[in-house]
Motif scaffolding. Structure first.
Motif, PDB file in Angstrom:
ATOM      1  N   SER A 193      12.470   9.214  -0.830  1.00  0.00           N
ATOM      2  CA  SER A 193      12.380  10.055   0.378  1.00  0.00           C
ATOM      3  C   SER A 193      10.965  10.574   0.611  1.00  0.00           C
ATOM      4  O   SER A 193      10.727  11.302   1.571  1.00  0.00           O
ATOM      5  CB  SER A 193      13.339  11.242   0.255  1.00  0.00           C
ATOM      6  N   ILE A 194      10.017  10.179  -0.247  1.00  0.00           N
ATOM      7  CA  ILE A 194       8.634  10.648  -0.108  1.00  0.00           C
ATOM      8  C   ILE A 194       8.000  10.043   1.143  1.00  0.00           C
ATOM      9  O   ILE A 194       8.010   8.822   1.327  1.00  0.00           O
ATOM     10  CB  ILE A 194       7.801  10.270  -1.357  1.00  0.00           C
ATOM     11  N   GLY A 195       7.488  10.909   2.003  1.00  0.00           N
ATOM     12  CA  GLY A 195       6.911  10.474   3.265  1.00  0.00           C
ATOM     13  C   GLY A 195       7.817  10.677   4.462  1.00  0.00           C
ATOM     14  O   GLY A 195       7.434  10.408   5.608  1.00  0.00           O
ATOM     15  N   MET A 196       9.039  11.176   4.197  1.00  0.00           N
ATOM     16  CA  MET A 196       9.975  11.441   5.288  1.00  0.00           C
ATOM     17  C   MET A 196       9.563  12.704   6.037  1.00  0.00           C
ATOM     18  O   MET A 196       9.003  13.633   5.455  1.00  0.00           O
ATOM     19  CB  MET A 196      11.395  11.596   4.728  1.00  0.00           C
ATOM     20  N   PHE A 197       9.828  12.738   7.347  1.00  0.00           N
ATOM     21  CA  PHE A 197       9.568  13.915   8.153  1.00  0.00           C
ATOM     22  C   PHE A 197      10.304  15.119   7.537  1.00  0.00           C
ATOM     23  O   PHE A 197      11.444  14.982   7.125  1.00  0.00           O
ATOM     24  CB  PHE A 197      10.049  13.680   9.590  1.00  0.00           C
ATOM     25  N   PRO A 198       9.643  16.302   7.403  1.00  0.00           N
ATOM     26  CA  PRO A 198       8.335  16.659   7.979  1.00  0.00           C
ATOM     27  C   PRO A 198       7.150  16.422   7.048  1.00  0.00           C
ATOM     28  O   PRO A 198       6.017  16.700   7.427  1.00  0.00           O
ATOM     29  CB  PRO A 198       8.507  18.155   8.240  1.00  0.00           C
ATOM     30  N   ALA A 199       7.367  15.902   5.832  1.00  0.00           N
ATOM     31  CA  ALA A 199       6.265  15.685   4.887  1.00  0.00           C
ATOM     32  C   ALA A 199       5.701  14.276   5.056  1.00  0.00           C
ATOM     33  O   ALA A 199       5.608  13.495   4.102  1.00  0.00           O
ATOM     34  CB  ALA A 199       6.739  15.911   3.464  1.00  0.00           C
ATOM     35  N   ALA A 200       5.321  13.951   6.284  1.00  0.00           N
ATOM     36  CA  ALA A 200       4.990  12.573   6.640  1.00  0.00           C
ATOM     37  C   ALA A 200       3.678  12.078   6.046  1.00  0.00           C
ATOM     38  O   ALA A 200       3.423  10.871   6.046  1.00  0.00           O
ATOM     39  CB  ALA A 200       4.947  12.432   8.165  1.00  0.00           C
ATOM     40  N   GLU A 201       2.849  12.971   5.524  1.00  0.00           N
ATOM     41  CA  GLU A 201       1.555  12.542   4.982  1.00  0.00           C
ATOM     42  C   GLU A 201       1.630  12.207   3.493  1.00  0.00           C
ATOM     43  O   GLU A 201       0.634  11.775   2.911  1.00  0.00           O
ATOM     44  CB  GLU A 201       0.499  13.641   5.219  1.00  0.00           C
ATOM     45  N   GLU A 202       2.770  12.394   2.883  1.00  0.00           N
ATOM     46  CA  GLU A 202       2.907  12.087   1.460  1.00  0.00           C
ATOM     47  C   GLU A 202       3.205  10.595   1.260  1.00  0.00           C
ATOM     48  O   GLU A 202       3.770   9.943   2.132  1.00  0.00           O
ATOM     49  CB  GLU A 202       4.026  12.930   0.848  1.00  0.00           C
ATOM     50  N   SER A 227       2.978   7.349   5.774  1.00  0.00           N
ATOM     51  CA  SER A 227       1.640   7.219   5.193  1.00  0.00           C
ATOM     52  C   SER A 227       1.557   5.956   4.338  1.00  0.00           C
ATOM     53  O   SER A 227       0.539   5.241   4.353  1.00  0.00           O
ATOM     54  CB  SER A 227       1.318   8.455   4.344  1.00  0.00           C
ATOM     55  N   PHE A 228       2.595   5.667   3.578  1.00  0.00           N
ATOM     56  CA  PHE A 228       2.666   4.457   2.755  1.00  0.00           C
ATOM     57  C   PHE A 228       2.441   3.210   3.612  1.00  0.00           C
ATOM     58  O   PHE A 228       1.644   2.324   3.252  1.00  0.00           O
ATOM     59  CB  PHE A 228       4.026   4.413   2.063  1.00  0.00           C
TER      60      PHE A 228
END
Length: 277
Positions: A193-202, A227-228
């Motif tokens: 789930s890394i990079g999912m909205f709202p942490a879209a820059e991860e 981001s990936f």
């Protein structure tokens, strides 16, 4: 009376399955209605009884019920049994049969961007959760022989490798190791789930070593380009987001319920419209 279908989960208000499936039913000329069914874990057994009593023809299953629902069903498809999760239930005259279309849906979407024989590709899967396991087992069952796993913790990755029902070449590598050897892989699949909205820059890993023509896939579809994926695209990769997996797993469920292949382009456009993309 319309045939009844739905999706069960907790939470469920965010699900785009109803708008996608209702459009597909209408396009196929099927008199049916599909809705969201909010089911908390403690009520899952009663919900399954309700499916039988009300005669719902088919159900999609989302978190947190994909594993817990299995002992409540009459039959489990072998692939779903090996994965240990069900995302689709077919009601066949009162007999509830569980399937998992997540992995097959992913592969169906992947095929359009793959050059050559899928079974010959070297694959890296990032993550070791339920989606990763479905994709891993499905790729293995389709003849892909070389699939490596990287994950923050090694226990789940080793468990996934050890439990694979197909004998293939698989290695666990730490995230830093995966970053260094990323250029060795033809297909890289991001399932966390890394990079999912709202942490879209991860991003789960740094992407700066990309094999020419490699396909980088992220099962996230909000945002449409994580981001990936942005990093991979900047280094020349072919990229795809999670829209295709979502659409094709739904299309496979639709076919199991009705025997009809739905219009996947229509389904995809509906989802993109809902996402504002």
């Amino acid at each position: 009376m319309d045939d009844l279908y739905g999706v069960i989960g907790d939470p469920i208000a965010h699900s785009m399955s109803p708008v996608m499936h209702n459009a597909a039913f209408h396009d196929a000329g099927i008199q049916a209605s599909y809705g969201r069914l909010h089911v908390v874990p403690s009520e899952l057994p009663d919900a399954i009884k309700g499916i039988r009593a009300l005669g719902l023809r088919g159900i999609n299953v989302t978190v947190p019920h994909k594993t817990a629902v299995m002992p409540l069903l009459d039959e489990i498809d072998p692939l779903a049994a090996s994965i240990g999760a069900v995302n689709t239930i077919v009601n066949r005259e009162g007999k509830l049969i569980g399937y998992n279309t997540d992995g097959l849906g992913f592969v169906e979407g992947l095929k359009k961007d793959i050059q050559g024989d899928l079974s010959s590709k070297k694959v890296l899967i990032i993550g070791a959760g339920g989606a990763a396991k479905a994709i891993y087992f499905t790729l293995a069952s389709l003849g892909v022989r070389n699939i490596d796993i990287t994950n923050r913790s090694d226990d789940k990755a080793f468990d996934m490798i050890d439990s694979c029902p197909v004998d293939i070449e698989s290695q666990y590598c730490k995230l830093q190791e995966a970053e260094l050897k990323l250029h060795q892989y033809d297909i890289v699949i991001q399932t966390t789930s890394i990079g999912m909205f709202p942490a879209a820059e991860e991003s789960p890993i740094r992407v700066d070593r990309v094999k020419t023509g490699a396909v980088f896939s992220d099962i996230i579809y909000n945002p449409l380009k994580t981001s990936f994926l942005r990093q991979a695209e900047q280094h020349g990769a072919v990229i795809q987001n999670g829209i295709d997996m979502f659409v094709y797993q739904g299309a496979l469920a639709f076919t199991k319920w009705t025997g009809i292949t739905p219009n996947t382009e229509l389904m995809k456009n509906i989802v993109l419209k809902q996402l504002g993309g």
